[in-house]
Design a protein around this motif. Structure first.
Motif, PDB file in Angstrom:
ATOM      1  N   ALA A 436      11.487  94.922  68.779  1.00 45.74           N
ATOM      2  CA  ALA A 436      12.365  95.896  68.134  1.00 45.74           C
ATOM      3  C   ALA A 436      13.593  96.175  68.987  1.00 45.74           C
ATOM      4  O   ALA A 436      14.714  96.262  68.483  1.00 45.74           O
ATOM      5  N   MET A 437      13.396  96.307  70.309  1.00 45.15           N
ATOM      6  CA  MET A 437      14.523  96.551  71.217  1.00 45.15           C
ATOM      7  C   MET A 437      15.483  95.366  71.242  1.00 45.15           C
ATOM      8  O   MET A 437      16.705  95.536  71.333  1.00 45.15           O
ATOM      9  N   LEU A 438      14.939  94.168  71.151  1.00 47.02           N
ATOM     10  CA  LEU A 438      15.774  92.965  71.246  1.00 47.02           C
ATOM     11  C   LEU A 438      16.522  92.653  69.952  1.00 47.02           C
ATOM     12  O   LEU A 438      17.445  91.828  69.968  1.00 47.02           O
ATOM     13  N   THR A 439      16.130  93.251  68.859  1.00 46.88           N
ATOM     14  CA  THR A 439      16.755  92.913  67.567  1.00 46.88           C
ATOM     15  C   THR A 439      17.580  94.059  66.988  1.00 46.88           C
ATOM     16  O   THR A 439      17.784  94.143  65.774  1.00 46.88           O
ATOM     17  N   GLN A 440      18.077  94.932  67.843  1.00 53.20           N
ATOM     18  CA  GLN A 440      18.953  95.991  67.363  1.00 53.20           C
ATOM     19  C   GLN A 440      20.296  95.403  66.930  1.00 53.20           C
ATOM     20  O   GLN A 440      20.590  94.231  67.173  1.00 53.20           O
ATOM     21  N   LYS A 441      21.126  96.207  66.304  1.00 52.94           N
ATOM     22  CA  LYS A 441      22.380  95.723  65.735  1.00 52.94           C
ATOM     23  C   LYS A 441      23.260  95.025  66.769  1.00 52.94           C
ATOM     24  O   LYS A 441      23.983  94.087  66.470  1.00 52.94           O
ATOM     25  N   SER A 442      23.216  95.486  68.012  1.00 55.93           N
ATOM     26  CA  SER A 442      24.079  94.914  69.058  1.00 55.93           C
ATOM     27  C   SER A 442      23.469  93.679  69.715  1.00 55.93           C
ATOM     28  O   SER A 442      24.016  93.147  70.677  1.00 55.93           O
ATOM     29  N   ALA A 443      22.329  93.213  69.214  1.00 56.56           N
ATOM     30  CA  ALA A 443      21.618  92.098  69.848  1.00 56.56           C
ATOM     31  C   ALA A 443      22.422  90.802  69.782  1.00 56.56           C
ATOM     32  O   ALA A 443      23.145  90.532  68.820  1.00 56.56           O
ATOM     33  N   THR A 444      22.266  89.992  70.837  1.00 58.53           N
ATOM     34  CA  THR A 444      22.894  88.671  70.885  1.00 58.53           C
ATOM     35  C   THR A 444      21.968  87.667  70.193  1.00 58.53           C
ATOM     36  O   THR A 444      20.775  87.928  70.010  1.00 58.53           O
ATOM     37  N   PRO A 445      22.493  86.478  69.849  1.00 55.94           N
ATOM     38  CA  PRO A 445      21.632  85.443  69.260  1.00 55.94           C
ATOM     39  C   PRO A 445      20.463  85.088  70.170  1.00 55.94           C
ATOM     40  O   PRO A 445      19.354  84.812  69.689  1.00 55.94           O
ATOM     41  N   GLU A 446      20.700  85.098  71.473  1.00 52.97           N
ATOM     42  CA  GLU A 446      19.635  84.761  72.418  1.00 52.97           C
ATOM     43  C   GLU A 446      18.523  85.804  72.376  1.00 52.97           C
ATOM     44  O   GLU A 446      17.326  85.465  72.442  1.00 52.97           O
ATOM     45  N   GLN A 447      18.913  87.078  72.272  1.00 51.85           N
ATOM     46  CA  GLN A 447      17.908  88.137  72.221  1.00 51.85           C
ATOM     47  C   GLN A 447      17.090  88.055  70.925  1.00 51.85           C
ATOM     48  O   GLN A 447      15.863  88.223  70.946  1.00 51.85           O
ATOM     49  N   LYS A 462       4.493  86.204  60.811  1.00 54.23           N
ATOM     50  CA  LYS A 462       4.168  86.014  59.399  1.00 54.23           C
ATOM     51  C   LYS A 462       3.558  87.253  58.761  1.00 54.23           C
ATOM     52  O   LYS A 462       3.270  87.278  57.568  1.00 54.23           O
ATOM     53  N   ASP A 463       3.342  88.280  59.585  1.00 53.98           N
ATOM     54  CA  ASP A 463       2.758  89.515  59.053  1.00 53.98           C
ATOM     55  C   ASP A 463       3.822  90.231  58.211  1.00 53.98           C
ATOM     56  O   ASP A 463       4.860  90.652  58.727  1.00 53.98           O
ATOM     57  N   PRO A 464       3.595  90.386  56.916  1.00 55.05           N
ATOM     58  CA  PRO A 464       4.633  90.958  56.037  1.00 55.05           C
ATOM     59  C   PRO A 464       4.968  92.415  56.325  1.00 55.05           C
ATOM     60  O   PRO A 464       5.979  92.918  55.839  1.00 55.05           O
ATOM     61  N   LEU A 465       4.133  93.087  57.103  1.00 53.73           N
ATOM     62  CA  LEU A 465       4.424  94.484  57.416  1.00 53.73           C
ATOM     63  C   LEU A 465       5.078  94.655  58.782  1.00 53.73           C
ATOM     64  O   LEU A 465       5.713  95.668  59.049  1.00 53.73           O
ATOM     65  N   VAL A 466       4.905  93.685  59.660  1.00 55.64           N
ATOM     66  CA  VAL A 466       5.515  93.779  60.989  1.00 55.64           C
ATOM     67  C   VAL A 466       6.988  93.403  60.930  1.00 55.64           C
ATOM     68  O   VAL A 466       7.840  94.046  61.544  1.00 55.64           O
ATOM     69  N   VAL A 467       7.307  92.349  60.177  1.00 57.71           N
ATOM     70  CA  VAL A 467       8.699  91.913  60.044  1.00 57.71           C
ATOM     71  C   VAL A 467       9.055  91.884  58.566  1.00 57.71           C
ATOM     72  O   VAL A 467       8.467  91.145  57.786  1.00 57.71           O
ATOM     73  N   VAL A 468      10.018  92.712  58.181  1.00 50.34           N
ATOM     74  CA  VAL A 468      10.481  92.773  56.805  1.00 50.34           C
ATOM     75  C   VAL A 468      11.995  92.628  56.800  1.00 50.34           C
ATOM     76  O   VAL A 468      12.703  93.425  57.421  1.00 50.34           O
ATOM     77  N   ASN A 469      12.465  91.571  56.151  1.00 54.65           N
ATOM     78  CA  ASN A 469      13.909  91.302  56.102  1.00 54.65           C
ATOM     79  C   ASN A 469      14.524  91.303  57.497  1.00 54.65           C
ATOM     80  O   ASN A 469      15.559  91.921  57.752  1.00 54.65           O
ATOM     81  N   SER A 470      13.843  90.621  58.414  1.00 57.82           N
ATOM     82  CA  SER A 470      14.305  90.460  59.803  1.00 57.82           C
ATOM     83  C   SER A 470      14.288  91.756  60.598  1.00 57.82           C
ATOM     84  O   SER A 470      14.824  91.818  61.695  1.00 57.82           O
ATOM     85  N   THR A 471      13.690  92.806  60.048  1.00 60.30           N
ATOM     86  CA  THR A 471      13.592  94.081  60.767  1.00 60.30           C
ATOM     87  C   THR A 471      12.161  94.276  61.246  1.00 60.30           C
ATOM     88  O   THR A 471      11.213  94.150  60.473  1.00 60.30           O
ATOM     89  N   VAL A 472      12.027  94.583  62.514  1.00 63.65           N
ATOM     90  CA  VAL A 472      10.713  94.750  63.123  1.00 63.65           C
ATOM     91  C   VAL A 472      10.224  96.187  62.882  1.00 63.65           C
ATOM     92  O   VAL A 472      11.004  97.144  62.957  1.00 63.65           O
ATOM     93  N   MET A 473       8.926  96.319  62.573  1.00 63.23           N
ATOM     94  CA  MET A 473       8.365  97.652  62.345  1.00 63.23           C
ATOM     95  C   MET A 473       8.624  98.560  63.539  1.00 63.23           C
ATOM     96  O   MET A 473       8.687  98.097  64.683  1.00 63.23           O
ATOM     97  N   SER A 474       8.794  99.802  63.255  1.00 61.51           N
ATOM     98  CA  SER A 474       9.081 100.865  64.230  1.00 61.51           C
ATOM     99  C   SER A 474      10.530 100.884  64.682  1.00 61.51           C
ATOM    100  O   SER A 474      10.924 101.782  65.435  1.00 61.51           O
ATOM    101  N   SER A 475      11.368  99.946  64.227  1.00 61.12           N
ATOM    102  CA  SER A 475      12.783  99.950  64.629  1.00 61.12           C
ATOM    103  C   SER A 475      13.486 101.233  64.223  1.00 61.12           C
ATOM    104  O   SER A 475      14.412 101.687  64.907  1.00 61.12           O
TER     105      SER A 475
END
Length: 1012
Positions: A436-447, A462-475
């Motif tokens: 979740a920390m690595l995929t915030q709006k300011s994240a780089t492609p590497e992150q 592949k867990d449909p509840l952990v990642v939804v539309n590239s957003t990680v749960m708890s973000s």
């Protein structure tokens, strides 16, 4: 069932002189169409704000700026255009320069600094496609004093004019009509035939045809005038009167059984169907039947909860304010309420003053926001007050027991989904936090790539509840202020001396109370606190793993309804156990709270959809709507403990924090106040004071509006042609003195003979006039004047208007003819379009404002999105196809022929049978020519009967299977927006007999669908 008659078109044409579609126009004049009320509202709410906010700063002759030689102040200036040519081509979206500019398709990009939103662009395209209807005045020279308009002047009671043919006049209303005719040297039409007049009165007052016996009794009565007056009294006393006239008011009240908020269903949990909207409808029907004085009718609908010693049943009247469309923004809901009050009671489009002073009427933005303050000072309770139902009855107790079981099942589903979801965090806290920390709006492609690798390695990608539309749960909880995640986020985000200060504050200082106690205790135990993302993530994982073994016991505790956990020492651990969702103890978990939490803390449509399905919110809603004998609740508004004064929004935009705002006190409209000096409301929200201001004899609009509507429903046109808008756009009344005479007489009190504000007395006064009783024969001529040429619109009322039956009147007449009408008054809504059919009156139909059935739209049902007192009247092929192919009509036809008097008449001979059929379907006897045609028709049909049966067998069998499958699918539907289905038997599909085919053919006639 044979739905397509075997007779040829020539045979049908010879049988009935006026075919169903004979009124389709053959040509259309090339003139600018009049602007409909719906188009006017669309322009004011959608188009004008775009022009004012985004265009006219640079393109307004009135403001002295016409860049590119283009002014957008009026439609004519837009058509003229500027340096790039005409600004728009009505009806041609692609060819309009304005559309090309706002879509930024080429070098011409407007507005130049910021493109309009997609919704605004679509609104402009829709406006151009509908012909660019624009209510703005064509030039500045046309502007007059808005307050000088006739409707804003005090009502005067004029003296009825003297007429030459005084003997023609039955009451004073006739004098006003006849005087106009005599001015033009015209004569009124003769009296309508008895059968015609009786049918007209029945349809006008109760929306049903007279029975053959009622027709016979009336025609044979030796004292026709006395008999006619008695008929009016009897019909006004009939409970069907309230059903007929209640439906007229429900058009004005924009009644619907649903919120209309379809767009939210995919992404928001909500109760789409109103369980108790029908209680408002029932109140309206009872109000008309009891002849509730119109001033009280107004007060009850605006402030029933404020009326002293008011019976609780009257609280249902507040449905006027609460059955409207639901919007995401509260201001839009308030706007809808202001609109229905304005157009419904005052005949003013008050909502047009939301963004700016009303362009045509003397209504200012200050007026609008004064009313906004009234409704912003109110709220709907979580549960409406109980107005009927015996809490001790067996059915009531069964309702409560069944509902409790459904709610407990929903709560179990809520907690299961919550626990399944939260367990992912408890067991995978490290990976989920780091990803979740690595995929915030300011994240780089590497992150982002590193986060994907972490999730893949842990088999969470592949867990449909952990990642939804590239957003990680708890973000959604990665905030320094979050009570659980906040301290960990601070460890990563803060550096230097400030970091240590922040740590000290949250572990031992003033910020400690802001954070979860379990988190604070855990971090206090650590020897060192890392700052690198991965190391902090490891710490997060350890923290959740510490809580995970306790989760079962924690859930057991807060899922116990008997326990109060507000002061539990384990409350902080419980909040961690449900993370990233919110803790809701069972003692607080109602269905409404589940929906609220689902929308608030369930972070994506996937998990919300799971909750909606598992909890079966739609099933609970359906149960409330369909259960009979349970609690009956009113849809009410309640005043807030502290009323508010509304700020005046600039161009309709709510003020932002720090903006200077001007507030206005809650009050009535300036132009309608005594001496045009409104007094601030003092009693709570001000709804009661508002109601009294509207329901005042001194208000120049209120009485004019309602008498004009009543007149319209009796004559087809009002004295003012726009019943929901008596403002400057309305034009002058056709008979201004008559309108004022009616309005002043209506509010006067003459004792028991005619109480003040009595709508039933108004009906009787109008219907007893010679004007109302005229024939509709357009071939009538007085002397050498062809009236249908000199006054084709019949504005002078030289004859009665031929009026098309509305859908409810037509459908109810079919059921009445068939002798199968269910006459129960009031109650829940039924499905009017789907089989198995209900044979209740159409006023009780389930109305879905966002998904109106095609059938209702084809027959011009009122749009429930806004007040609509006058329906449009169209003739389209689908109406005839309904009569030809509908299984509902087939069931009607079969039952008409089963009527005892028709069965007996047919046994007595075909000629008597034909007379009986005509008497039932058209409420008259056939002419000799019609009788012969019908006889020839029956003979021809009889010869073809064997062929018809053979041809229909396979078709009817297939149709029955399809209908049964459709009905079962609908009954089993669990979608929140599905229409409620009826109980009953399917239609028996068999080939029509010759007599049934004759009945169906007569139903195709204009005479069956029009009132002469």
């Amino acid at each position: 069932m044979r739905l397509t008659p075997s007779f040829s078109l020539p045979v049908l044409a010879s049988l009935i002189a006026l075919p169903f579609l004979s009124c389709v126009p053959t040509s259309v004049a090339a003139v600018t169409p009049a602007i409909t009320p719906e188009q006017n509202v669309f322009f004011e709410n959608k188009i004008r704000p775009i022009f004012v906010n985004h265009c006219q700063e640079c393109h307004s002759a009135e403001k002295g700026k016409t860049k590119g030689s283009l002014s957008m102040d009026t439609r004519e200036e837009l058509l003229k255009g500027g340096e790039t040519g005409p600004g728009l081509k009505p009806g041609d979206v692609k060819g309009s320069t304005m559309i090309k500019a706002v879509t930024w398709e080429d070098d011409l990009q407007m507005p130049p600094k910021k493109k309009l939103s997609a919704e605004q662009i679509e609104d402009l395209k829709k406006w151009v496609a509908m012909g660019a209807p624009d209510p703005r005045e064509p030039s500045k020279t046309a502007k007059n004093d808005k307050k000088a308009h006739w409707a804003f002047q005090a009502v005067q009671k004029p003296t009825p004019p003297t007429v030459k043919n005084a003997a023609w006049c039955v009451n004073k209303l006739d004098n006003f009509v006849l005087a106009k005719l005599e001015e033009k040297q015209m004569l009124p039409a003769p009296q309508a035939e008895k059968e015609t007049l009786l049918r007209r009165a029945y349809y006008d007052l109760i929306g049903l045809p007279p029975s053959p016996k009622e027709i016979e009794d009336f025609v044979r009565d030796p004292k026709p005038e006395e008999a006619y007056a008695k008929v009016i009294d009897r019909l006004l006393a009939d409970s069907s009167y309230g059903e007929r006239w209640g439906r007229h008011w429900l058009d004005t009240a924009r009644y619907s059984d649903t919120t209309g908020d379809l767009t939210s269903q995919a992404d928001k949990i909500s109760e789409y169907r109103y369980p108790y909207a029908w209680t408002y409808r029932e109140w309206v029907i009872k109000a008309f039947n009891s002849d509730l004085p119109y001033d009280q009718f107004i007060v009850q609908q605006l402030a029933a909860d404020k009326v002293a010693n008011n019976p609780k049943e009257n609280l249902a009247a507040l449905g006027l304010l609460t059955v409207g469309q639901r919007f995401t923004q509260k201001d839009d809901i308030i706007n809808d309420r202001i609109d229905v009050v304005g157009r419904g009671f005052l005949g003013l489009t008050l909502a047009c003053a939301r963004c700016h002073d009303h362009k045509f009427d003397p209504v200012t933005t200050a007026d609008y926001y004064a009313l906004r303050g009234v409704f912003a000072s109110c709220a709907e309770p979580k549960e409406g007050p109980l107005i009927a139902g015996d809490p001790k009855s067996a059915t009531f107790l069964k309702y409560q027991d069944d509902l409790l079981k459904m709610e407990e099942k929903a709560a179990a589903a809520f907690y299961k989904i919550q626990r399944d979801y939260a367990e992912r965090m408890l067991k995978n806290g490290e990976v989920i936090f780091e990803a979740a920390m690595l995929t915030q709006k300011s994240a780089t492609p590497e992150q982002n790539e590193h986060a994907n690798q972490l999730l893949t390695k842990s088999k969470l990608d592949k867990d449909p509840l952990v990642v939804v539309n590239s957003t990680v749960m708890s973000s959604n909880r990665l905030r320094v202020s979050d009570d659980v995640y906040g301290p960990f986020v601070k460890l990563v985000n803060m550096t230097g001396a400030a970091r240590q200060t922040a740590i000290d504050s949250m572990l031992n200082g003033k910020d400690k109370a802001k954070y979860n106690a379990e988190v604070v205790a855990f971090l206090s135990e650590q020897k060192t606190l890392p700052s690198e993302v991965h190391e902090v993530a490891v710490l997060v994982g350890k923290f959740f793993q510490k809580i995970e073994p306790k989760s079962a016991a924690l859930y057991a505790a807060f899922m116990d309804k008997t326990k109060d956990i507000s002061n539990s020492p384990d409350k902080a651990a419980m909040e961690v156990a449900v993370f990233p969702l919110r803790l809701v103890p069972a003692a607080e978990l109602s269905v409404e709270r589940m929906m609220e939490e689902g929308n608030r803390s369930f972070p994506n449509p996937k998990i919300r959809g799971m909750l909606q399905t598992a909890a079966d919110f739609a099933g609970i809603n359906k149960f409330k709507i369909t259960f009979k004998g349970g609690p009956v609740r009113a849809m009410v508004l309640e005043d807030l403990p502290q009323p508010v004064e509304s700020p005046v929004y600039i161009r309709g935009n709510a003020p932002k924090m720090g903006d200077k705002v001007r507030t206005v006190p809650r009050r009535f409209l300036e132009v309608l106040s005594d001496n045009q000096k409104p007094v601030a409301f003092k009693e709570g929200s001000g709804r009661l004071e508002l109601a009294h201001s509207i329901a005042s004899k001194s208000n120049p609009l209120t009485a004019r509006v309602i008498v004009n509507r009543i007149w319209m429903h009796h004559f087809g046109d009002g004295l003012v042609r726009t019943p929901d808008d008596l403002g400057n756009q309305a034009g002058a009344p056709t008979h201004p003195e008559l309108l004022d005479f009616l309005a002043s007489w209506f509010v006067e009190d003459f004792g028991a003979q005619k109480p003040a504000w009595s709508i039933k007395a108004l009906h009787k006064a109008i219907m007893l006039t010679r004007t109302y009783q005229q024939s509709s024969n357009t071939s009538f001529k007085g002397g050498t004047i062809a009236y249908d040429k000199s006054d084709p619109a019949n504005t002078l009322l030289w004859r009665a208007n031929v009026r098309r039956l509305d859908f409810e009147g037509f459908r109810d007449s079919l059921i009445s003819m068939a002798g199968i009408m269910e006459r129960s008054i009031g109650g829940h809504s039924f499905n009017i379009t789907d089989e198995p059919y209900s044979f209740r009156r159409s006023v009780y139909a389930y109305i879905d404002r966002a998904s109106m059935p095609d059938l209702l739209m084809q027959f011009d049902m009122a749009n429930p999105d806004q007040p609509n007192s006058r329906r449009s009247s169209t003739i389209v092929p689908q109406q005839a196809l309904f009569l030809m192919n509908s299984s509902f009509v087939a069931q009607i036809v079969q039952n008409v022929v089963k009527r005892p008097e028709i069965i007996q008449a047919v046994r007595d001979g075909s000629e008597r049978g034909i007379s009986a059929v005509y008497r039932v379907v058209l409420q008259r006897l056939p002419t000799p020519v019609e009788r012969k045609r019908a006889m020839d028709f029956l003979l021809k049909e009889n010869k073809e009967q064997q062929t018809v049966k053979a041809d229909a067998a396979k078709i009817n069998l297939d149709a029955a299977k399809m209908a049964d499958k459709k009905a079962k699918t609908a009954q089993n539907s669990k979608t929140a927006t599905a229409a409620i289905q009826n109980e009953g038997e399917m239609v028996q599909r068999v080939a029509f007999s010759p007599w049934e085919t004759l009945v169906q053919a007569l139903l195709f006639s204009n005479e069956a669908t029009y009132v002469n």
